[in-house]
Design an enzyme around this catalytic site. Structure first.
Site, PDB file in Angstrom:
ATOM      1  N   GLY A  13      59.018 -30.621  12.896  1.00 30.76           N
ATOM      2  CA  GLY A  13      58.883 -29.352  13.621  1.00 30.76           C
ATOM      3  C   GLY A  13      59.088 -29.569  15.114  1.00 30.76           C
ATOM      4  O   GLY A  13      59.239 -30.712  15.573  1.00 30.76           O
ATOM      5  N   LEU A  15      56.971 -29.165  17.688  1.00 34.57           N
ATOM      6  CA  LEU A  15      55.886 -29.957  18.284  1.00 34.57           C
ATOM      7  C   LEU A  15      55.819 -31.338  17.634  1.00 34.57           C
ATOM      8  O   LEU A  15      55.728 -32.359  18.333  1.00 34.57           O
ATOM      9  CB  LEU A  15      54.534 -29.236  18.120  1.00 34.57           C
ATOM     10  CG  LEU A  15      53.331 -30.059  18.587  1.00 34.57           C
ATOM     11  CD1 LEU A  15      53.449 -30.413  20.069  1.00 34.57           C
ATOM     12  CD2 LEU A  15      52.018 -29.325  18.322  1.00 34.57           C
ATOM     13  N   ASP A  39      54.121 -32.583   1.562  1.00 32.78           N
ATOM     14  CA  ASP A  39      53.777 -31.162   1.550  1.00 32.78           C
ATOM     15  C   ASP A  39      52.252 -31.086   1.622  1.00 32.78           C
ATOM     16  O   ASP A  39      51.564 -31.564   0.706  1.00 32.78           O
ATOM     17  CB  ASP A  39      54.310 -30.533   0.252  1.00 32.78           C
ATOM     18  CG  ASP A  39      53.999 -29.041   0.160  1.00 32.78           C
ATOM     19  OD1 ASP A  39      53.056 -28.571   0.841  1.00 32.78           O
ATOM     20  OD2 ASP A  39      54.692 -28.360  -0.601  1.00 32.78           O
ATOM     21  N   ILE A  40      51.735 -30.527   2.708  1.00 35.46           N
ATOM     22  CA  ILE A  40      50.269 -30.583   2.896  1.00 35.46           C
ATOM     23  C   ILE A  40      49.508 -29.756   1.861  1.00 35.46           C
ATOM     24  O   ILE A  40      48.299 -29.893   1.739  1.00 35.46           O
ATOM     25  CB  ILE A  40      49.826 -30.198   4.335  1.00 35.46           C
ATOM     26  CG1 ILE A  40      50.246 -28.771   4.693  1.00 35.46           C
ATOM     27  CG2 ILE A  40      50.317 -31.217   5.359  1.00 35.46           C
ATOM     28  CD1 ILE A  40      49.491 -28.220   5.923  1.00 35.46           C
ATOM     29  N   ALA A  63      52.382 -26.206   9.606  1.00 36.81           N
ATOM     30  CA  ALA A  63      51.776 -24.881   9.467  1.00 36.81           C
ATOM     31  C   ALA A  63      52.845 -23.878   9.082  1.00 36.81           C
ATOM     32  O   ALA A  63      54.050 -24.137   9.263  1.00 36.81           O
ATOM     33  CB  ALA A  63      51.127 -24.453  10.786  1.00 36.81           C
ATOM     34  N   TYR A 128      48.395 -14.440  10.130  1.00 32.91           N
ATOM     35  CA  TYR A 128      48.611 -15.757  10.742  1.00 32.91           C
ATOM     36  C   TYR A 128      47.350 -16.203  11.499  1.00 32.91           C
ATOM     37  O   TYR A 128      46.828 -17.296  11.273  1.00 32.91           O
ATOM     38  CB  TYR A 128      49.815 -15.701  11.687  1.00 32.91           C
ATOM     39  CG  TYR A 128      50.004 -16.935  12.536  1.00 32.91           C
ATOM     40  CD1 TYR A 128      50.381 -18.149  11.955  1.00 32.91           C
ATOM     41  CD2 TYR A 128      49.796 -16.901  13.918  1.00 32.91           C
ATOM     42  CE1 TYR A 128      50.555 -19.288  12.735  1.00 32.91           C
ATOM     43  CE2 TYR A 128      49.970 -18.036  14.696  1.00 32.91           C
ATOM     44  CZ  TYR A 128      50.345 -19.227  14.110  1.00 32.91           C
ATOM     45  OH  TYR A 128      50.506 -20.349  14.882  1.00 32.91           O
ATOM     46  N   LYS A 132      44.847 -19.305  10.478  1.00 28.36           N
ATOM     47  CA  LYS A 132      44.684 -20.425  11.410  1.00 28.36           C
ATOM     48  C   LYS A 132      43.212 -20.563  11.802  1.00 28.36           C
ATOM     49  O   LYS A 132      42.702 -21.666  11.981  1.00 28.36           O
ATOM     50  CB  LYS A 132      45.544 -20.231  12.660  1.00 28.36           C
ATOM     51  CG  LYS A 132      47.042 -20.320  12.437  1.00 28.36           C
ATOM     52  CD  LYS A 132      47.524 -21.698  12.025  1.00 28.36           C
ATOM     53  CE  LYS A 132      47.463 -22.710  13.147  1.00 28.36           C
ATOM     54  NZ  LYS A 132      48.010 -24.031  12.722  1.00 28.36           N
TER      55      LYS A 132
END
Ligand code: NAP
Length: 292
Positions: A13, A15, A39-40, A63, A128, A132
């Site tokens: 990603g 970041l 894959d988390i 995420a 979202y 989170k």
């Protein structure tokens, strides 16, 4: 500073990729896992990765970040942003691994009229933000050794695949194609260059920071001001039509005012990040679009 063994998820990603580069530059031992490698939401695979690599720090940059996609597929958003984070928190706690979770300004409702600090109470207004926030709560309650870094308005060299790139590139691309640009004036944020965030994340981890910490480029602006600044730095004389967010008719509501500021960086001897204008200038130089 002793060398750390750091496992990074979401490593391809915008970041994640900058963070991996920064950790390597600081001579840490890095296990960088992209979505195709880990894959988390696969709890067994996360457990196996921790068993195999035995990291001392687990940084979760993975995420579901597309705000409208989260609103349209609540189950998927809960799985990635909340449930997976619960599993990671439980597994890190059992294995005595420090967990660093990346979170967002969207945990706030945007009703304040000064920048949000770590002492402000979250009140998310879309899927979202809610998912989170659940992720944050799972980390806080299931893994004692944790750091939650909230950030905002990210843009990075690699861009976010699920968002089709980053905002700066979108604005410049549209201007170069002479497409009309309509940008919102009533949503204010703290735009943040992922390379700056990555270096501050490393400093915080090295300083053994814990709890919740806000990390953004200093200052605030509307998306209209941010886009206009990028265009004027590039010398592109393009008209940017100011609009309000209601005109966009998007699936998810957005909080209107979410600049962040930190009252905790100082606790760990860490300086705030530079101003967003300076970071944007640097981004354009690194991209080869501007001369230093
Ligand atoms: N972007 C922003 O403006 C912003 C603002 C505040 C906070 N944040 C937070 O900052 C963090 C990093 O975001 P970013 O901007 O770097 O987004 P990004 O570029 O989209 O990176 C997210 C990464 O997570 C991966 N991913 C998605 N689902 C996954 C799964 N089930 N298992 C493993 N990996 C998965 C994505 O892979 P694919 O690309 O293959 O889907 C992507 O590589 C996130 O926690 C986000 O919530 C972002």
């Amino acid at each position: 500073m002793s060398k750390l063994k750091v496992l990074v998820t979401g490593a391809s990603g915008q970041l994640g990729s900058d963070l991996v580069d920064e950790l390597l530059m600081r001579s840490h031992d890095v296990v960088a896992l992209s979505r195709s490698q880990l894959d988390i939401t696969n709890c067994g695979a996360v457990a196996a990765a921790i068993r195999e690599h035995r990291p001392s720090v687990f940084i979760n940059c993975a995420a579901m970040v597309n705000v409208d996609a989260c609103e349209l597929d609540v189950e998927a958003a809960i799985k990635v942003n909340a449930l997976a984070v619960w599993h990671i928190a439980v597994l890190c706690s059992k294995a005595k691994v420090k967990l660093v979770q990346i979170s967002t300004d969207y945990v706030f409702d945007g009703e304040k009229n000064s920048p949000y600090t770590e002492a402000d109470v979250p009140n998310p207004i879309n899927v979202y933000g809610l998912t989170k926030f659940f992720g944050e709560m799972f980390v806080r309650n299931y893994c004692d050794e944790h750091l939650i870094v909230r950030t905002a308005g990210l843009y990075g060299i690699r861009g976010s695949r699920s968002k089709g790139g980053n905002f700066v590139e979108f604005v410049i691309g549209a201007a170069l194609k002479n497409e009309p640009l309509r940008l919102v004036t009533d949503m204010v944020t703290s735009p943040t260059f992922t390379r700056d965030l990555a270096s501050k994340l490393c400093e915080l981890v090295e300083a053994e920071a814990h709890g919740i910490v806000h990390v953004v480029n200093s200052g605030q602006c509307s998306w209209h001001e941010f886009g206009s600044r990028a265009l004027s730095l590039m010398g592109l004389d393009v008209q940017v039509i100011p609009i309000v967010s209601d005109e966009l008719d998007r699936p998810a509501r957005r909080p209107k005012y979410t600049p962040l500021v930190s009252i905790r960086l100082d606790d760990f001897g860490v300086e705030p990040l530079r101003d967003w204008r300076e970071a944007l200038h640097d981004y354009l130089c690194i991209r080869g679009l501007l001369k230093q």
